[in-house]
Write an enzyme that holds these catalytic residues in place. Structure first.
Site, PDB file in Angstrom:
ATOM      1  N   LEU B  65     -21.258  65.560  42.600  1.00 36.37           N
ATOM      2  CA  LEU B  65     -20.436  66.262  43.428  1.00 36.37           C
ATOM      3  C   LEU B  65     -19.387  67.104  42.585  1.00 36.37           C
ATOM      4  O   LEU B  65     -18.437  67.831  42.791  1.00 36.37           O
ATOM      5  CB  LEU B  65     -19.633  65.140  44.010  1.00 36.37           C
ATOM      6  CG  LEU B  65     -20.482  64.449  44.957  1.00 36.37           C
ATOM      7  CD1 LEU B  65     -19.575  63.133  45.821  1.00 36.37           C
ATOM      8  CD2 LEU B  65     -21.221  65.137  46.050  1.00 36.37           C
ATOM      9  N   ARG B  66     -19.598  66.692  41.293  1.00 39.62           N
ATOM     10  CA  ARG B  66     -18.957  67.459  40.172  1.00 39.62           C
ATOM     11  C   ARG B  66     -17.364  67.004  40.047  1.00 39.62           C
ATOM     12  O   ARG B  66     -16.583  67.659  39.176  1.00 39.62           O
ATOM     13  CB  ARG B  66     -19.015  69.009  40.053  1.00 39.62           C
ATOM     14  CG  ARG B  66     -20.511  69.353  40.263  1.00 39.62           C
ATOM     15  CD  ARG B  66     -21.289  69.158  39.222  1.00 39.62           C
ATOM     16  NE  ARG B  66     -22.558  69.813  39.054  1.00 39.62           N
ATOM     17  CZ  ARG B  66     -23.463  69.254  37.881  1.00 39.62           C
ATOM     18  NH1 ARG B  66     -23.306  68.072  37.402  1.00 39.62           N
ATOM     19  NH2 ARG B  66     -24.594  70.030  37.791  1.00 39.62           N
ATOM     20  N   HIS B 181     -33.230  55.949  34.319  1.00 38.98           N
ATOM     21  CA  HIS B 181     -33.914  57.145  34.025  1.00 38.98           C
ATOM     22  C   HIS B 181     -34.731  56.995  33.066  1.00 38.98           C
ATOM     23  O   HIS B 181     -34.307  56.694  31.799  1.00 38.98           O
ATOM     24  CB  HIS B 181     -32.861  58.207  33.758  1.00 38.98           C
ATOM     25  CG  HIS B 181     -31.956  58.714  35.141  1.00 38.98           C
ATOM     26  ND1 HIS B 181     -32.426  59.803  35.966  1.00 38.98           N
ATOM     27  CD2 HIS B 181     -31.096  58.164  35.511  1.00 38.98           C
ATOM     28  CE1 HIS B 181     -31.611  60.173  36.843  1.00 38.98           C
ATOM     29  NE2 HIS B 181     -30.675  58.978  36.647  1.00 38.98           N
ATOM     30  N   ASP B 307     -31.225  64.808  44.392  1.00 35.22           N
ATOM     31  CA  ASP B 307     -30.900  65.307  42.859  1.00 35.22           C
ATOM     32  C   ASP B 307     -29.800  66.247  42.662  1.00 35.22           C
ATOM     33  O   ASP B 307     -30.076  67.056  41.848  1.00 35.22           O
ATOM     34  CB  ASP B 307     -31.869  65.171  41.999  1.00 35.22           C
ATOM     35  CG  ASP B 307     -31.540  64.781  40.491  1.00 35.22           C
ATOM     36  OD1 ASP B 307     -30.399  64.468  40.447  1.00 35.22           O
ATOM     37  OD2 ASP B 307     -32.220  65.085  39.648  1.00 35.22           O
ATOM     38  N   HIS B 311     -24.108  74.176  40.341  1.00 36.30           N
ATOM     39  CA  HIS B 311     -23.762  74.866  39.262  1.00 36.30           C
ATOM     40  C   HIS B 311     -23.113  76.120  39.635  1.00 36.30           C
ATOM     41  O   HIS B 311     -23.584  76.749  40.489  1.00 36.30           O
ATOM     42  CB  HIS B 311     -24.905  75.251  38.256  1.00 36.30           C
ATOM     43  CG  HIS B 311     -25.351  73.872  37.516  1.00 36.30           C
ATOM     44  ND1 HIS B 311     -24.798  73.532  36.745  1.00 36.30           N
ATOM     45  CD2 HIS B 311     -26.802  73.363  37.511  1.00 36.30           C
ATOM     46  CE1 HIS B 311     -25.436  72.397  35.961  1.00 36.30           C
ATOM     47  NE2 HIS B 311     -26.668  72.511  36.477  1.00 36.30           N
TER      48      HIS B 311
END
Lengths: 325, 429
Positions: B65-66, B181, B307, B311
């Protein structure tokens, strides 16, 4: 996988970003045009007025002497105004800065950018974001392409060897990191050589390299057997650090071009190198300076080939430069 | 407000429901009737769902969500709006925010910020090590208390195998799930694409398949030894999936998810340096895509996630390797999954299961189903609506997606959280 970025709507070459996707006719037209420019350099007055009033900016984000100089000479022989800009990599580590740099220069009404950049795809990105009337020549982007080098190499081969169809060619060295190799491969395949080989240790061969249309060899003796053209690649000395090869000595022993190894090729084979050479690392001086070497003519021809590319993409030719692939 | 969703085709895979059934929700926002109203039920509101699919709200295991730290890319507010517009009612956010989610205060702050908007539920994933540095463990019990549904080192996998072993042992002590990951940093090196045909053609440094398989092998060995419950995030290669399948067969407590874009794109979609296809892990070969799809069918992979990585435009305006990786994926999660149904890989109930109760099980949250008593988090979509993804349709602040211009079939028309309508297509268009 469209290559149309390089062509305008009429199918004329607008930018030169990569040789991939150029037809055989387009490449031959560039070579023929270069042939006609060859004599310009031998005249008393080495200039023709083809690009008078045009502004060419050599924008080098990565240092270069030979390529930048030959582009500058080529543009000047065509009477263009040339500006050289060496932009240090540190001030443009971000892409937006790269685009900003280009847009600022574009605002100064530049007609052609000759761009070299350390990142693969830089020239494509710039071409995508500039107005259509501004032209781009890729003078080397990362490991991806160095199309004018590929063209001058095939120009040289044609001058010494004639028709491509009967030639066996071997490219030797650091194919993995080499934009020169990729451009040579696309050019030679488009021109239809009989056989194209790459020779390197596995650490310096890219994965799936055969998909580019080459036959990989890891033993130089086998790879050189009977070839008509040997194209050496430069080995960056920093490759020793990445555990790619153990030492200069071992590399020279296995992949350095010595007179003994050259003897395995066809008897009138030519030896090429894009420069700058590491004597004693990838090539023995006896070969580099020997009778089969055409390394210095490559440089001379580089000017004519770059003149031809500039003239063609800046509208020097009224004809569409061949069809799309 | 009590509510009936009428005339729709209800699909609730957790309860094996797949048919035309009305759904009844009480004032408190809970499901009280499926197919028939409970005695004395009176709906104050009716949603007409004829020709629509009614299913549980979608659960997305991984969406960035930044916020906090990268608000120039997106905010919790902007992205929860995007989530509900995409039918997503629950999502997990990884801990690689700035600052990192490695304290209970951070975990709580993100949830309380999200809840101001009363849109999607946000469950944080806690950091497995402090600052994601791979050295010291976080206070996992306190983070668990604060609402973290799993623990991960996100895109900075722990390299020190001793630390990883201990993190797994400690998580196993508390019966917590570790999200992994799988990426060997040395083999990844400076790679930015799959090490294969396209990377070779474009001269872009490659990430070999072994970067994933070596890490999966290592992680599986430690899972076996520690007994830790583990979940592999975004597997990209057919071989890695086969290794996880083998481990599941042996009874190891491992699950895995895949991103929606890895099920559709391959390295060849990069074309001539399309930076929208720069993702991590990289898009791999056609063979890998096939392996990932097969694993969905066989159940080895039990969740599809977005995912989501929004940006700002400049992040992608750079030469390929320098462009920031990631796709703004919330709003293509359902459409791309429905495409697998159109392509006959999955049945519609199977596809919905991979977006609802199966991911909910991985995080151990009681959601993703519509049984009696369940919270009425609901997604209603028109399975036949054809539409084209354009920038102006995107609700997310991030417009970075390689799917712009693509036509999709199936579009969300309503989203409800706790019985409350939080998105209605008619009111937006």
């Amino acid at each position: 996988m469209k290559q149309s970025l390089q062509f305008d709507d009429a199918g004329r070459l607008r930018h030169l970003l990569t040789i991939e996707g150029l037809s055989r006719q387009t490449i031959l037209e560039i070579l023929d045009t270069a042939e006609s420019f060859l004599s310009v350099g031998e005249r008393e007055i080495k200039k023709i007025p083809l690009l008078r009033g045009k502004t060419v900016v050599n924008l080098f984000f990565e240092s270069s002497t030979r390529t930048r100089t030959t582009f500058e000479i080529a543009a000047k022989r065509l009477s263009a105004d040339v500006i050289n800009l060496n932009v240090s990599a540190s001030s443009t580590s971000k892409g937006e800065t790269l685009l900003d740099t280009i847009r600022n220069l574009e605002a100064m009404h530049t007609d052609l950018f000759v761009v070299r950049h350390a990142e693969s795809g830089a020239a494509h990105m710039i071409a995508r974001h500039l107005p259509a009337h501004v032209h781009i020549i890729n003078a080397g982007d990362g490991r991806h392409a160095h199309p004018t080098q590929g063209l001058l190499d095939v120009f040289t081969i044609r001058r010494y060897k004639g028709a491509f169809e009967k030639l066996k060619v071997a490219i030797v060295g650091d194919v993995l990191h080499s934009r020169v190799a990729r451009s040579q491969i696309h050019a030679l395949n488009a021109l239809g050589v009989t056989e194209l080989r790459v020779i390197a240790p596995k650490t310096l061969l890219p994965t799936a390299v055969e998909k580019l249309g080459v036959r990989p060899y890891t033993r130089m003796e086998e790879g050189l057997d009977g070839v008509d053209v040997v194209m050496m690649l430069r080995l960056q000395r920093e490759r020793m650090q990445g555990a790619l090869i153990p030492s200069e000595q071992e590399y020279f022993n296995l992949y350095g071009l010595t007179p003994a190894k050259l003897a395995l090729t066809a008897k009138d084979a030519i030896v090429m190198h894009p420069g700058p050479m590491n004597r004693g690392l990838e090539i023995d001086s006896a070969v580099a300076d020997g009778p089969q070497s055409v390394i210095l003519p490559q440089v001379t021809y580089g000017i004519a080939v770059r003149m031809a590319v500039m003239a063609l993409i800046m509208g020097g030719s009224a004809e569409p430069a061949g069809g799309r692939r | 407000m009590s509510l009936v969703i009428k005339g729709g085709h209800l699909i609730d895979p957790a309860h094996g429901v797949d048919g035309k059934k009305d759904l009844f929700v009480d004032d408190a926002g809970f499901v009280v009737g499926v197919g028939k109203a409970p005695a004395g039920f009176k709906a104050r509101k009716t949603i007409e769902a004829r020709g629509r699919i009614v299913c549980p709200g979608l659960v997305d295991l991984r969406a960035r969500l930044r916020e906090p730290g990268l608000e120039h890319k997106a905010t919790i507010e902007s992205e929860v709006h995007a989530a509900v517009a995409a039918g997503i009612t629950t999502l997990c956010c990884p801990p690689d925010t700035y600052p990192v989610i490695d304290t209970p205060a951070m975990a709580q702050m993100i949830q309380s910020r999200a809840w101001r908007f009363e849109l999607a539920f946000i469950h944080p994933l806690g950091a497995l090590t402090q600052g994601l540095e791979g050295k010291r463990l976080t206070d996992m019990e306190a983070l668990d208390e604060a609402g973290c549904v799993g623990f991960t080192n996100a895109l900075a996998p722990i390299t020190d195998t001793l630390v990883l072993r201990r993190a797994m042992e400690y998580a196993a002590t508390l019966e917590l799930t570790v999200f992994l990951h799988a990426e060997d940093p040395w083999l990844r090196n400076s790679g930015c694409v799959h090490e294969g045909e396209s990377g070779t053609r474009l001269g872009l440094p490659g990430i070999p398949e072994a970067a994933e398989t070596v890490a999966v092998a290592r992680d599986l060995a430690l899972i076996e030894q520690t007994g830790c419950r583990a979940h592999f995030c975004g597997l990209s290669s057919a071989r890695a999936v086969a290794m996880v399948a083998e481990a599941q067969k042996q009874g190891l407590p491992v699950s895995a998810d895949v991103t929606a874009h890895h099920l559709h794109l391959t390295e060849h979609d990069i074309g001539d340096f399309n930076t929208q296809c720069h993702v991590r892990p990289p898009l791999r070969g056609t063979h890998d895509r096939k392996g990932l799809r097969k694993a969905l069918k066989t159940g080895v992979i039990s969740a599809i996630c977005s995912d989501h990585q929004p940006h700002e435009p400049d992040a992608k305006l750079a030469p390929f390797a320098q462009a920031e990786p990631g796709i703004s994926g919330l709003e293509t999660l359902l459409p791309l999954t429905l495409k697998l149904v159109n392509e006959k890989l999955l049945t519609l109930p199977e596809a919905i299961a991979l977006l609802t109760h199966k991911p909910a099980e991985i995080i151990g949250v009681d959601t993703g189903h519509l049984g009696i008593g369940a919270t009425a988090d609901i997604c209603i979509f028109d399975p036949d609506a054809r539409w084209t993804l354009t920038e102006d349709k995107l609700v997310s602040r991030g417009h970075n997606t390689p799917f712009l211009g693509q036509e999709f079939r199936g579009r969300v028309t309503h989203t409800l959280i706790g019985g409350k309508l939080v998105f209605g297509l008619d009111t937006v268009d």
